[in-house]
Design a protein around this motif. Sequence first.
Motif, PDB file in Angstrom:
ATOM      1  N   UNK A  81     -34.765 -30.534 -52.902  1.00  0.00           N
ATOM      2  CA  UNK A  81     -33.662 -29.962 -52.235  1.00  0.00           C
ATOM      3  C   UNK A  81     -32.937 -31.040 -50.809  1.00  0.00           C
ATOM      4  N   UNK A  82     -34.217 -32.065 -50.358  1.00  0.00           N
ATOM      5  CA  UNK A  82     -33.314 -33.031 -49.491  1.00  0.00           C
ATOM      6  C   UNK A  82     -32.587 -33.996 -50.288  1.00  0.00           C
ATOM      7  N   UNK A  83     -32.856 -33.752 -51.188  1.00  0.00           N
ATOM      8  CA  UNK A  83     -31.899 -35.432 -52.263  1.00  0.00           C
ATOM      9  C   UNK A  83     -31.909 -36.508 -52.077  1.00  0.00           C
ATOM     10  N   UNK A  84     -31.388 -37.495 -52.209  1.00  0.00           N
ATOM     11  CA  UNK A  84     -32.212 -39.213 -52.218  1.00  0.00           C
ATOM     12  C   UNK A  84     -31.558 -39.070 -50.703  1.00  0.00           C
ATOM     13  N   UNK A  85     -32.399 -40.025 -50.507  1.00  0.00           N
ATOM     14  CA  UNK A  85     -32.000 -41.020 -49.103  1.00  0.00           C
ATOM     15  C   UNK A  85     -31.119 -42.877 -49.326  1.00  0.00           C
ATOM     16  N   UNK A  86     -30.359 -42.468 -48.489  1.00  0.00           N
ATOM     17  CA  UNK A  86     -29.652 -44.217 -48.151  1.00  0.00           C
ATOM     18  C   UNK A  86     -29.626 -44.911 -47.132  1.00  0.00           C
ATOM     19  N   UNK A  87     -30.029 -46.198 -47.056  1.00  0.00           N
ATOM     20  CA  UNK A  87     -29.134 -46.887 -45.333  1.00  0.00           C
ATOM     21  C   UNK A  87     -28.837 -47.964 -46.442  1.00  0.00           C
ATOM     22  N   UNK A  88     -27.157 -48.581 -45.130  1.00  0.00           N
ATOM     23  CA  UNK A  88     -26.863 -49.462 -45.997  1.00  0.00           C
ATOM     24  C   UNK A  88     -26.820 -50.648 -44.728  1.00  0.00           C
ATOM     25  N   UNK A  89     -26.825 -51.484 -44.470  1.00  0.00           N
ATOM     26  CA  UNK A  89     -27.239 -52.912 -43.976  1.00  0.00           C
ATOM     27  C   UNK A  89     -26.004 -54.070 -44.534  1.00  0.00           C
ATOM     28  N   UNK A  90     -25.076 -54.151 -43.188  1.00  0.00           N
ATOM     29  CA  UNK A  90     -24.554 -55.661 -43.247  1.00  0.00           C
ATOM     30  C   UNK A  90     -24.990 -56.684 -44.095  1.00  0.00           C
ATOM     31  N   UNK A  91     -24.169 -57.720 -44.890  1.00  0.00           N
ATOM     32  CA  UNK A  91     -24.607 -58.802 -44.482  1.00  0.00           C
ATOM     33  C   UNK A  91     -24.692 -60.140 -44.085  1.00  0.00           C
ATOM     34  N   UNK A  92     -23.491 -59.843 -43.302  1.00  0.00           N
ATOM     35  CA  UNK A  92     -24.297 -60.460 -41.778  1.00  0.00           C
ATOM     36  C   UNK A  92     -25.502 -60.038 -41.088  1.00  0.00           C
ATOM     37  N   UNK A  93     -25.995 -58.785 -40.951  1.00  0.00           N
ATOM     38  CA  UNK A  93     -27.341 -58.454 -41.495  1.00  0.00           C
ATOM     39  C   UNK A  93     -28.708 -58.897 -42.077  1.00  0.00           C
ATOM     40  N   UNK A  94     -28.393 -58.634 -43.407  1.00  0.00           N
ATOM     41  CA  UNK A  94     -28.996 -59.480 -44.220  1.00  0.00           C
ATOM     42  C   UNK A  94     -29.325 -60.739 -43.928  1.00  0.00           C
ATOM     43  N   UNK A 102     -40.420 -55.046 -42.419  1.00  0.00           N
ATOM     44  CA  UNK A 102     -40.530 -54.384 -40.474  1.00  0.00           C
ATOM     45  C   UNK A 102     -38.469 -54.513 -40.053  1.00  0.00           C
ATOM     46  N   UNK A 103     -37.841 -55.687 -40.816  1.00  0.00           N
ATOM     47  CA  UNK A 103     -36.482 -55.200 -40.139  1.00  0.00           C
ATOM     48  C   UNK A 103     -36.573 -54.008 -40.624  1.00  0.00           C
ATOM     49  N   UNK A 104     -36.843 -53.271 -41.594  1.00  0.00           N
ATOM     50  CA  UNK A 104     -35.150 -52.110 -42.529  1.00  0.00           C
ATOM     51  C   UNK A 104     -36.188 -51.092 -41.972  1.00  0.00           C
ATOM     52  N   UNK A 105     -37.743 -50.894 -41.648  1.00  0.00           N
ATOM     53  CA  UNK A 105     -37.727 -49.418 -40.710  1.00  0.00           C
ATOM     54  C   UNK A 105     -37.528 -49.601 -39.688  1.00  0.00           C
ATOM     55  N   UNK A 106     -37.306 -51.224 -38.920  1.00  0.00           N
ATOM     56  CA  UNK A 106     -36.095 -50.310 -37.392  1.00  0.00           C
ATOM     57  C   UNK A 106     -34.729 -49.910 -37.909  1.00  0.00           C
ATOM     58  N   UNK A 107     -34.313 -49.952 -38.946  1.00  0.00           N
ATOM     59  CA  UNK A 107     -33.048 -49.909 -39.224  1.00  0.00           C
ATOM     60  C   UNK A 107     -33.229 -48.339 -39.094  1.00  0.00           C
ATOM     61  N   UNK A 108     -34.184 -48.647 -40.139  1.00  0.00           N
ATOM     62  CA  UNK A 108     -33.974 -46.743 -40.746  1.00  0.00           C
ATOM     63  C   UNK A 108     -34.336 -45.603 -39.677  1.00  0.00           C
ATOM     64  N   UNK A 109     -35.618 -45.647 -39.056  1.00  0.00           N
ATOM     65  CA  UNK A 109     -35.579 -45.488 -37.576  1.00  0.00           C
ATOM     66  C   UNK A 109     -34.584 -44.998 -36.613  1.00  0.00           C
ATOM     67  N   UNK A 110     -33.586 -46.204 -36.810  1.00  0.00           N
ATOM     68  CA  UNK A 110     -32.430 -45.636 -35.829  1.00  0.00           C
ATOM     69  C   UNK A 110     -31.493 -45.093 -36.695  1.00  0.00           C
ATOM     70  N   UNK A 111     -31.189 -44.649 -37.755  1.00  0.00           N
ATOM     71  CA  UNK A 111     -30.226 -44.168 -38.913  1.00  0.00           C
ATOM     72  C   UNK A 111     -30.677 -42.744 -38.706  1.00  0.00           C
ATOM     73  N   UNK A 112     -32.411 -42.383 -38.639  1.00  0.00           N
ATOM     74  CA  UNK A 112     -32.764 -41.586 -38.747  1.00  0.00           C
ATOM     75  C   UNK A 112     -33.044 -40.443 -37.917  1.00  0.00           C
ATOM     76  N   UNK A 113     -32.851 -41.040 -36.682  1.00  0.00           N
ATOM     77  CA  UNK A 113     -33.599 -40.686 -35.278  1.00  0.00           C
ATOM     78  C   UNK A 113     -35.006 -40.679 -35.186  1.00  0.00           C
ATOM     79  N   UNK A 114     -35.746 -41.952 -35.543  1.00  0.00           N
ATOM     80  CA  UNK A 114     -36.577 -41.840 -34.871  1.00  0.00           C
ATOM     81  C   UNK A 114     -37.478 -42.427 -34.203  1.00  0.00           C
ATOM     82  N   UNK A 115     -37.896 -42.371 -33.626  1.00  0.00           N
ATOM     83  CA  UNK A 115     -38.565 -43.655 -32.260  1.00  0.00           C
ATOM     84  C   UNK A 115     -39.477 -44.222 -33.301  1.00  0.00           C
ATOM     85  N   UNK A 116     -39.792 -45.300 -32.287  1.00  0.00           N
ATOM     86  CA  UNK A 116     -40.320 -46.379 -32.688  1.00  0.00           C
ATOM     87  C   UNK A 116     -42.349 -45.607 -33.161  1.00  0.00           C
TER      88      UNK A 116
END
Length: 247
Positions: free
Chosen positions: A227-240, A171-185
């Motif tokens: 064509x779109x290639x791999x996707x990635x999301x980096x999260x800080x250890x503090x957040x983790x 649930x946390x990762x999805x929120x961060x993923x949506x923010x990173x890829x500019x998707x609202x909830x």
Amino acid sequence: MKYFLTLAITLLFFSSCKNELTFEERAYHQISALPCEKDCPHVDVKIPFAKNVPIVADSINKKVFLTMKEIIYFGEKPYESSDYDELLTSFIGSYEKIQKEAPEEQIGWEAEITGRVIYASDEVLNIEIKHYSYTGGAHGYSGKRSLLFDPATGKAIENQNLFKDTNTFKAFAEKRFRTAFQLNENESINSNGLMFEDGIFQLPQTYFFTDKGFLLYYNVYEIASYADGPKQLLLSYQDMQPYLVAK
């Protein structure tokens, strides 16, 4: 078969004492014996080979080799090879068998795999394996594998054991993923061209511990087109901190 042994690579978190885990790079190379003018079929492998602590090193080395068998093969299932020499020989042998059956097909098979230790702490050892292979078709396939180990035992750490509670982290990762890829909830997770199955966010199959943070890595085809290639999301250890069992 050419074989090379380089100087030992001592991890930042391990000294070079005989009783402590160290790694050396081992490299393997093989090329087809059949005549070729260009793009001669070949396979190259470089791996970190654990040593000095027999039980721990043996566990790590076996896991690395099994992963290589999952990457270097042609057909419906991995080769029944017992070492790297046999594995590379089997791959080149598959090419030569096809070439002899259909000599008019001039396909330059290749496989290049490089492994390296990218992270080490008292709790986690992370080996990254980059791989690329081509056995015909419009293009080859490249990707990354992440092998995680308990450095005290050499036992592999499975993805499901990384998190205190996988659903909470998801649930946390999805929120961060949506923010990173500019998707609202309220927006579809696939609205910007992504390809999550059934339009539902899923955690990746691959995670990396890095010096910059905890990386969620989606390989090609996992949630996007080639064509779109791999996707990635980096999260800080503090957040983790609330989610990771160890780091």
